[in-house]
Design a protein around this motif. Structure first.
Motif, PDB file in Angstrom:
ATOM      1  N   PHE A   1       0.831  -1.205   0.000  1.00  0.00           N
ATOM      2  CA  PHE A   1       0.000   0.000   0.000  1.00  0.00           C
ATOM      3  C   PHE A   1       0.866   1.256   0.000  1.00  0.00           C
ATOM      4  CE2 PHE A   1      -2.171   3.481   2.102  1.00  0.00           C
ATOM      5  CZ  PHE A   1      -3.392   3.508   1.451  1.00  0.00           C
ATOM      6  N   MET A   2       1.911   1.265   0.870  1.00  0.00           N
ATOM      7  CA  MET A   2       2.785   2.436   0.953  1.00  0.00           C
ATOM      8  C   MET A   2       3.533   2.650  -0.364  1.00  0.00           C
ATOM      9  SD  MET A   2       2.114   3.663   3.888  1.00  0.00           S
ATOM     10  CE  MET A   2       3.383   4.916   4.116  1.00  0.00           C
ATOM     11  N   ALA A   3       3.963   1.537  -0.980  1.00  0.00           N
ATOM     12  CA  ALA A   3       4.655   1.640  -2.269  1.00  0.00           C
ATOM     13  C   ALA A   3       3.716   2.201  -3.335  1.00  0.00           C
ATOM     14  CB  ALA A   3       5.187   0.276  -2.691  1.00  0.00           C
ATOM     15  N   ALA A   4       2.472   1.712  -3.325  1.00  0.00           N
ATOM     16  CA  ALA A   4       1.480   2.206  -4.285  1.00  0.00           C
ATOM     17  C   ALA A   4       1.155   3.672  -4.028  1.00  0.00           C
ATOM     18  CB  ALA A   4       0.210   1.353  -4.202  1.00  0.00           C
ATOM     19  N   LEU A   5       1.104   4.040  -2.737  1.00  0.00           N
ATOM     20  CA  LEU A   5       0.825   5.432  -2.373  1.00  0.00           C
ATOM     21  C   LEU A   5       1.935   6.355  -2.869  1.00  0.00           C
ATOM     22  CD1 LEU A   5      -0.976   7.440  -0.901  1.00  0.00           C
ATOM     23  CD2 LEU A   5       0.229   6.887   1.219  1.00  0.00           C
ATOM     24  N   GLU A   6       3.185   5.924  -2.730  1.00  0.00           N
ATOM     25  CA  GLU A   6       4.315   6.724  -3.221  1.00  0.00           C
ATOM     26  C   GLU A   6       4.244   6.910  -4.731  1.00  0.00           C
ATOM     27  OE1 GLU A   6       8.114   5.369  -1.939  1.00  0.00           O
ATOM     28  OE2 GLU A   6       7.619   5.468   0.204  1.00  0.00           O
TER      29      GLU A   6
ATOM     30  N   LYS B   1       3.959  10.427  -6.815  1.00  0.00           N
ATOM     31  CA  LYS B   1       4.834  10.817  -7.928  1.00  0.00           C
ATOM     32  C   LYS B   1       4.016  11.287  -9.130  1.00  0.00           C
ATOM     33  CE  LYS B   1       8.619   7.729  -6.586  1.00  0.00           C
ATOM     34  NZ  LYS B   1       9.376   6.496  -6.901  1.00  0.00           N
ATOM     35  N   THR B   2       2.831  10.703  -9.278  1.00  0.00           N
ATOM     36  CA  THR B   2       1.931  11.163 -10.343  1.00  0.00           C
ATOM     37  C   THR B   2       1.259  12.474  -9.948  1.00  0.00           C
ATOM     38  OG1 THR B   2       1.492   8.868 -10.977  1.00  0.00           O
ATOM     39  CG2 THR B   2      -0.081  10.518 -11.739  1.00  0.00           C
ATOM     40  N   PHE B   3       0.917  12.576  -8.670  1.00  0.00           N
ATOM     41  CA  PHE B   3       0.222  13.767  -8.167  1.00  0.00           C
ATOM     42  C   PHE B   3       1.045  15.039  -8.340  1.00  0.00           C
ATOM     43  CE2 PHE B   3      -0.175  16.535  -4.351  1.00  0.00           C
ATOM     44  CZ  PHE B   3      -1.423  17.083  -4.620  1.00  0.00           C
ATOM     45  N   ILE B   4       2.364  14.974  -8.105  1.00  0.00           N
ATOM     46  CA  ILE B   4       3.193  16.193  -8.184  1.00  0.00           C
ATOM     47  C   ILE B   4       3.295  16.738  -9.605  1.00  0.00           C
ATOM     48  CG2 ILE B   4       4.541  15.536  -6.150  1.00  0.00           C
ATOM     49  CD1 ILE B   4       6.804  14.717  -8.024  1.00  0.00           C
TER      50      ILE B   4
ATOM     51  N   GLU C   1      13.777  11.152  -2.602  1.00  0.00           N
ATOM     52  CA  GLU C   1      13.096  10.364  -1.561  1.00  0.00           C
ATOM     53  C   GLU C   1      12.128  11.203  -0.727  1.00  0.00           C
ATOM     54  OE1 GLU C   1      17.033  11.748   0.142  1.00  0.00           O
ATOM     55  OE2 GLU C   1      16.375  10.779  -1.700  1.00  0.00           O
ATOM     56  N   ILE C   2      12.277  12.540  -0.763  1.00  0.00           N
ATOM     57  CA  ILE C   2      11.329  13.359   0.008  1.00  0.00           C
ATOM     58  C   ILE C   2       9.981  13.437  -0.701  1.00  0.00           C
ATOM     59  CG2 ILE C   2      13.241  14.721   0.957  1.00  0.00           C
ATOM     60  CD1 ILE C   2      12.085  17.111  -0.672  1.00  0.00           C
TER      61      ILE C   2
ATOM     62  N   ASP D   1      10.669  20.718   8.333  1.00  0.00           N
ATOM     63  CA  ASP D   1      10.492  19.691   7.299  1.00  0.00           C
ATOM     64  C   ASP D   1       9.020  19.624   6.893  1.00  0.00           C
ATOM     65  OD1 ASP D   1      10.500  17.512   5.634  1.00  0.00           O
ATOM     66  OD2 ASP D   1      11.782  16.282   6.916  1.00  0.00           O
ATOM     67  N   GLU D   2       8.730  20.182   5.734  1.00  0.00           N
ATOM     68  CA  GLU D   2       7.378  20.144   5.185  1.00  0.00           C
ATOM     69  C   GLU D   2       7.331  19.284   3.920  1.00  0.00           C
ATOM     70  OE1 GLU D   2       4.675  21.165   6.400  1.00  0.00           O
ATOM     71  OE2 GLU D   2       5.346  22.395   8.079  1.00  0.00           O
ATOM     72  N   SER D   3       8.209  18.292   3.882  1.00  0.00           N
ATOM     73  CA  SER D   3       8.222  17.387   2.727  1.00  0.00           C
ATOM     74  C   SER D   3       7.057  16.406   2.826  1.00  0.00           C
ATOM     75  CB  SER D   3       9.538  16.619   2.668  1.00  0.00           C
ATOM     76  OG  SER D   3       9.644  15.726   3.768  1.00  0.00           O
ATOM     77  N   ILE D   4       6.694  15.838   1.675  1.00  0.00           N
ATOM     78  CA  ILE D   4       5.619  14.847   1.672  1.00  0.00           C
ATOM     79  C   ILE D   4       6.053  13.596   2.431  1.00  0.00           C
ATOM     80  CG2 ILE D   4       4.230  13.321   0.199  1.00  0.00           C
ATOM     81  CD1 ILE D   4       4.172  15.515  -1.894  1.00  0.00           C
ATOM     82  N   LEU D   5       7.348  13.239   2.325  1.00  0.00           N
ATOM     83  CA  LEU D   5       7.847  12.078   3.058  1.00  0.00           C
ATOM     84  C   LEU D   5       7.658  12.253   4.560  1.00  0.00           C
ATOM     85  CD1 LEU D   5       9.321   9.357   3.089  1.00  0.00           C
ATOM     86  CD2 LEU D   5      11.475  10.618   3.212  1.00  0.00           C
ATOM     87  N   ALA D   6       7.984  13.446   5.063  1.00  0.00           N
ATOM     88  CA  ALA D   6       7.819  13.724   6.491  1.00  0.00           C
ATOM     89  C   ALA D   6       6.353  13.623   6.898  1.00  0.00           C
ATOM     90  CB  ALA D   6       8.361  15.105   6.824  1.00  0.00           C
TER      91      ALA D   6
END
Length: 213
Positions: A90-95, A99-102, A166-167, A183-188
């Motif tokens: 799920f987390m891999a699919a979410l990432e 990547k498509t969203f940005i 990776e962020i 840190d306002e990254s999406i990863l955070a």
């Protein structure tokens, strides 16, 4: 008059009768003793047999409980491994979706919302370094700078640097002089909400697969 021969014959009969009676008595006593010993032996044997049966039952029950316990443990381990794999997928699919969203216009709306929450930096005196992905550095640098200026940060206080992909997106703000970092990254954001995400995924798995016993 009784002759000697008659007396001997009578004595012989009496002796024979005594011997027979004594022998019968002894046989009777021996028979009773045998019956007593035999009964005691059967009682002892039955007792030992019952004890062996009970021991076998206890051992079988203990083994049964052990096997059931091991089965439940293996089942729980298997369930946990399955849940972990589902969470990872799920987390891999979410990432991948991120990547498509940005690459969509909605991503700029997201950046605007994130930066608007940094109002406490208005009029910040020290130079700030803004870390972004290669994509944002090439595509959204000016957009991010303008959004930061709108909340009151002077443009001459801003410098941009590239950080690893990776962020995923968003930005990291640093003040090198004060060792300050926001840190306002999406990863955070994902890491901050990971427990909640995992809990929701686990709950969904439980609803689909039924409750674990």
């Amino acid at each position: 008059m009784v002759t000697i021969e008659q007396k001997l014959t009578l004595f012989s009969k009496l002796l024979h009768q005594d011997i027979k009676e004594e022998t019968d008595r002894k046989f009777y006593e021996l028979e009773k003793e045998y019956e007593k010993i035999s009964a005691e032996s059967r009682l002892c044997t039955d007792k030992e047999a019952n004890e062996l049966i009970e021991q076998a039952k206890r051992k079988a029950e203990s083994k049964k409980i052990e096997l059931i316990s091991k089965g439940k443990l293996c089942s729980k381990k298997e369930t946990m491994l399955t849940k972990e794999k589902v969470v990872e997928r799920f987390m891999a699919a979410l990432e991948e979706r991120i990547k498509t969203f940005i690459l969509t216009p909605d991503y700029k709306s997201y950046l605007t919302k994130v930066i608007s929450g940094l109002g406490s930096l208005k009029g910040y005196a020290n130079p700030l370094v803004i870390y972004v992905t290669e994509h944002d550095l090439e595509t959204n640098q000016e957009f991010i700078k303008e959004a930061l200026m709108k909340i009151g940060i002077s443009s001459n206080k801003l410098s941009f640097k590239q950080v690893g992909e990776e962020i995923l997106g968003g930005l990291i703000i640093e003040d090198p002089a004060l060792n300050m970092r926001i840190d306002e990254s999406i990863l955070a954001m994902l890491e901050e909400n990971k427990d909640s995400i995992v809990e929701k995924i686990t709950l969904a798995i439980g609803e689909v697969g039924g409750k674990d016993e």
